[in-house]
Design an enzyme around this catalytic site. Structure first.
Site, short mmCIF file in Angstrom:
data_model
loop_
_atom_site.label_atom_id
_atom_site.label_comp_id
_atom_site.label_asym_id
_atom_site.label_seq_id
_atom_site.Cartn_x
_atom_site.Cartn_y
_atom_site.Cartn_z
N SER A 62 145.18 68.30 -17.85
CA SER A 62 144.53 68.68 -16.60
C SER A 62 144.06 67.44 -15.85
CB SER A 62 143.34 69.60 -16.88
OG SER A 62 142.38 68.94 -17.68
N GLY A 63 143.55 67.66 -14.65
CA GLY A 63 142.91 66.60 -13.87
C GLY A 63 143.78 65.39 -13.61
N ASP A 123 144.90 64.45 -30.97
CA ASP A 123 143.51 64.07 -30.73
C ASP A 123 143.47 62.55 -30.84
OD1 ASP A 123 140.80 63.40 -31.02
OD2 ASP A 123 140.36 65.14 -32.26
N ASN A 150 144.17 58.07 -20.82
CA ASN A 150 143.39 58.90 -19.92
C ASN A 150 142.43 59.83 -20.65
OD1 ASN A 150 142.83 60.21 -17.25
ND2 ASN A 150 143.71 61.95 -18.34
N SER A 168 136.14 54.17 -15.13
CA SER A 168 135.39 55.01 -14.21
C SER A 168 134.57 54.14 -13.27
CB SER A 168 134.44 55.93 -14.98
OG SER A 168 133.53 56.58 -14.10
N TYR A 179 127.86 57.54 -20.91
CA TYR A 179 129.21 57.65 -20.35
C TYR A 179 129.60 56.33 -19.70
CZ TYR A 179 133.07 59.02 -17.35
OH TYR A 179 134.28 59.08 -16.71
N LYS A 197 132.73 53.66 -20.68
CA LYS A 197 133.75 53.22 -19.73
C LYS A 197 133.65 51.71 -19.48
CE LYS A 197 135.91 57.06 -19.15
NZ LYS A 197 137.36 57.18 -19.41
#
Length: 185
Positions: A17-18, A59, A86, A139, A152, A156
């Site tokens: 997704s995304g 995974d 990703n 990010s 988070y 990143k």
């Protein structure tokens, strides 16, 4: 379609997704053979069918799962040229309120997983004399954090530093390593 990636094989982790699914679509448009990887089996398989590509459930935090992806590529595609790291998870909680299990999940997925996958990819490229390309998805938060994003952002930021270090270490093998830092997708 320009065909710029004709004859190249790309693996994209977290591609169900995304951003990952969007990247997979673009790689296909550019002529690459794409292998999608994700822990979301049903969604990943559906995206793969829509794009006409292969899907391998895995995974990124498990070494044996990445070896399964490499084996799939050896059997079906012969070689791997491009890796897009990703796979990742978000986390919006103050660091002082985050428990150890949450911390491990963030760093195991966002950082350790990317490192393990990059390591396996790199060793395969060196062994087979392939000028590989690694694209790490970082990010905007890696360099400009906000409230409740400290862990988070840190995970990143670690990706950014891994990318810089690996680009120096791997250049002599003809392997390029870059990161992009998108905002919310």
């Amino acid at each position: 379609m320009s065909g710029r990636l004709e004859g190249k094989v790309a693996v994209i982790t977290g591609a169900a997704s995304g951003f990952g699914a969007g990247a997979a679509k673009r790689f296909v448009e550019e002529g690459a053979k794409v292998v999608l990887g994700d822990i979301q089996d049903d969604v990943g398989q559906k995206v793969a069918e829509e794009l006409g590509v292969n899907f391998v459930s895995h995974d990124v935090t498990k070494t044996e799962d990445w070896e399964k992806v490499i084996d799939h590529i050896k059997v079906n595609e012969n070689k791997l040229n491009i890796l897009v790291n990703n796979a990742g998870i978000g986390h919006r909680k103050p660091a002082h309120l985050t428990d150890f299990e949450e911390f491990e999940k963030i760093f195991n997925t966002n950082f350790r997983g990317a490192w393990m996958v990059s390591k396996a990819f790199t060793l395969d490229c060196i062994k087979n004399n392939i000028n590989g390309k690694i694209v790490n998805i970082s990010s905007v938060h890696s360099f400009k954090s906000t409230n409740k994003y400290s862990l988070y952002s840190s995970s990143k930021g670690a990706i950014d530093n891994l990318t810089r270090g690996m680009s120096i270490e791997l250049g002599k093998y003809g392997i390029r390593c870059n990161a992009i830092a998108p905002g919310y997708v």
